[in-house]
Write an enzyme that holds these catalytic residues in place. Structure first.
Site, short mmCIF file in Angstrom:
data_model
loop_
_atom_site.label_atom_id
_atom_site.label_comp_id
_atom_site.label_asym_id
_atom_site.label_seq_id
_atom_site.Cartn_x
_atom_site.Cartn_y
_atom_site.Cartn_z
N MET A 140 37.33 57.78 59.27
CA MET A 140 37.55 56.60 58.43
C MET A 140 38.85 55.84 58.76
O MET A 140 39.41 55.19 57.89
CB MET A 140 37.52 56.99 56.95
CG MET A 140 36.23 57.66 56.52
SD MET A 140 34.74 56.75 57.01
CE MET A 140 34.71 55.55 55.69
N ILE A 192 40.80 53.06 65.16
CA ILE A 192 41.49 53.58 66.35
C ILE A 192 42.32 52.45 66.95
O ILE A 192 41.84 51.34 67.11
CB ILE A 192 40.44 54.06 67.38
CG1 ILE A 192 39.57 55.18 66.80
CG2 ILE A 192 41.11 54.47 68.69
CD1 ILE A 192 40.20 56.53 66.74
N ASN A 202 27.05 64.93 60.87
CA ASN A 202 26.86 64.57 62.28
C ASN A 202 27.53 65.57 63.20
O ASN A 202 27.01 65.90 64.27
CB ASN A 202 27.39 63.15 62.55
CG ASN A 202 26.40 62.10 62.11
OD1 ASN A 202 25.41 61.85 62.81
ND2 ASN A 202 26.63 61.50 60.95
N ASN A 205 31.25 55.57 68.64
CA ASN A 205 31.15 55.64 67.19
C ASN A 205 29.69 55.53 66.77
O ASN A 205 28.87 55.00 67.51
CB ASN A 205 31.95 54.48 66.56
CG ASN A 205 31.98 54.55 65.05
OD1 ASN A 205 32.12 55.63 64.46
ND2 ASN A 205 31.83 53.41 64.38
N HIS A 229 27.32 54.14 63.48
CA HIS A 229 27.40 53.33 62.26
C HIS A 229 26.02 53.29 61.59
O HIS A 229 25.02 53.08 62.28
CB HIS A 229 27.87 51.91 62.60
CG HIS A 229 28.01 51.06 61.39
ND1 HIS A 229 29.04 51.22 60.49
CD2 HIS A 229 27.22 50.08 60.89
CE1 HIS A 229 28.90 50.35 59.50
NE2 HIS A 229 27.79 49.66 59.72
N LYS A 274 51.18 54.49 62.18
CA LYS A 274 49.90 54.78 62.85
C LYS A 274 50.11 55.16 64.31
O LYS A 274 49.40 56.02 64.85
CB LYS A 274 49.02 53.54 62.74
CG LYS A 274 47.58 53.69 63.17
CD LYS A 274 46.77 54.44 62.15
CE LYS A 274 45.29 54.42 62.46
NZ LYS A 274 44.61 53.20 62.06
N GLY A 321 30.71 65.80 57.52
CA GLY A 321 30.53 66.44 58.82
C GLY A 321 29.10 66.79 59.17
O GLY A 321 28.86 67.66 60.00
C1 GRF Z 1 27.68 58.56 58.87
O1 GRF Z 1 26.78 57.84 58.08
C2 GRF Z 1 28.19 57.69 60.01
O2 GRF Z 1 27.27 56.76 60.45
C3 GRF Z 1 29.37 56.99 59.38
O3 GRF Z 1 29.96 57.96 58.55
C4 GRF Z 1 28.96 58.87 58.09
C5 GRF Z 1 29.47 60.25 58.35
O4 GRF Z 1 28.65 61.23 57.77
N1 GRF Z 1 30.25 56.46 60.40
P1 GRF Z 1 28.89 62.77 58.08
O5 GRF Z 1 30.34 63.10 57.72
O6 GRF Z 1 28.63 63.00 59.54
O7 GRF Z 1 27.95 63.50 57.21
#
Ligand code: GRF
Length: 193
Positions: free
Chosen positions: A90, A93, A14, A107, A109, A65, A12
């Protein structure tokens, strides 16, 4: 207020960075809820600490799902959402959510798509030996890390890098680029200046 929902499965960082940027910049954006498929994930605790409503259930609690996403949809419909922001979520969708929120799910990446999609974007780029990798923010279209690109930022791989050092620099870029990209989308929609 512009309502967004964040979907996450893990640490988390981000999620936290978005919350901080929104507060520090006094944006008219509210993280209406966190959707998490891992009730024990650290991101759940962080959301509780911030007083952000959390919906957290494992996929296996549901028949399939589709019923899982229908339950999420029911939760999301409590809020008038402008965007769904995937931040380390993870699961793929599927049509239930894609159909309900067209042009609304983004999203992030940790690689320069379309190179190195999938769960290990940072490690895969490092192992391949590319000299430049980076971060991509993109719309979701039902594939694995596919969909139109909103923004990208390059991150060089340095001679003395290891995966951990590289990952730290990538995450730092993510934490700013995600907020900037969301603002860019909201500006294009004339929802913020
Ligand atoms: C990030 O590197 C994002 O790009 C990928 O998953 C990771 C999530 O990291 N999709 P966090 O949980 O936000 O620390």
């Amino acid at each position: 207020m512009i309502n967004i929902a964040i979907f996450a499965s893990g640490t988390g960082t981000n999620f936290i960075a978005l919350d901080q940027h929104i507060r520090e910049n006094q944006m008219p954006i509210q993280i209406a809820c966190l959707i998490c498929d891992q009730p024990d994930a650290p991101v759940v605790k962080k959301a509780h600490e911030l007083g952000i409503p959390v919906w957290t259930h494992r996929l296996k609690e549901f028949e399939n799902k589709a019923t899982y996403e229908q339950a999420i949809l029911q939760e999301l419909q409590k809020y008038d959402l402008e965007l769904i922001v995937l931040a380390g979520y993870m699961k793929i969708i599927t049509n239930v959510l894609l159909g309900a929120y067209p042009q609304a799910i983004v999203n992030i990446h940790p690689a320069l798509l379309p190179s190195f999609p999938g769960r290990h974007g940072i490690e895969d780029a490092f192992e391949y030996g590319v000299k430049i990798t980076g971060v991509t923010v993109h719309w979701i279209d039902g594939g694995i890390d596919t969909g139109p690109i909103i923004a990208q930022q390059a991150v060089p791989i340095l001679a003395d890098d290891d995966v951990d050092k590289l990952a730290q620099r990538i995450h730092r870029v993510e934490h700013d680029l995600y907020f900037d990209s969301l603002c860019q989308v909201l500006k294009q929609r004339k929802l913020i200046k």
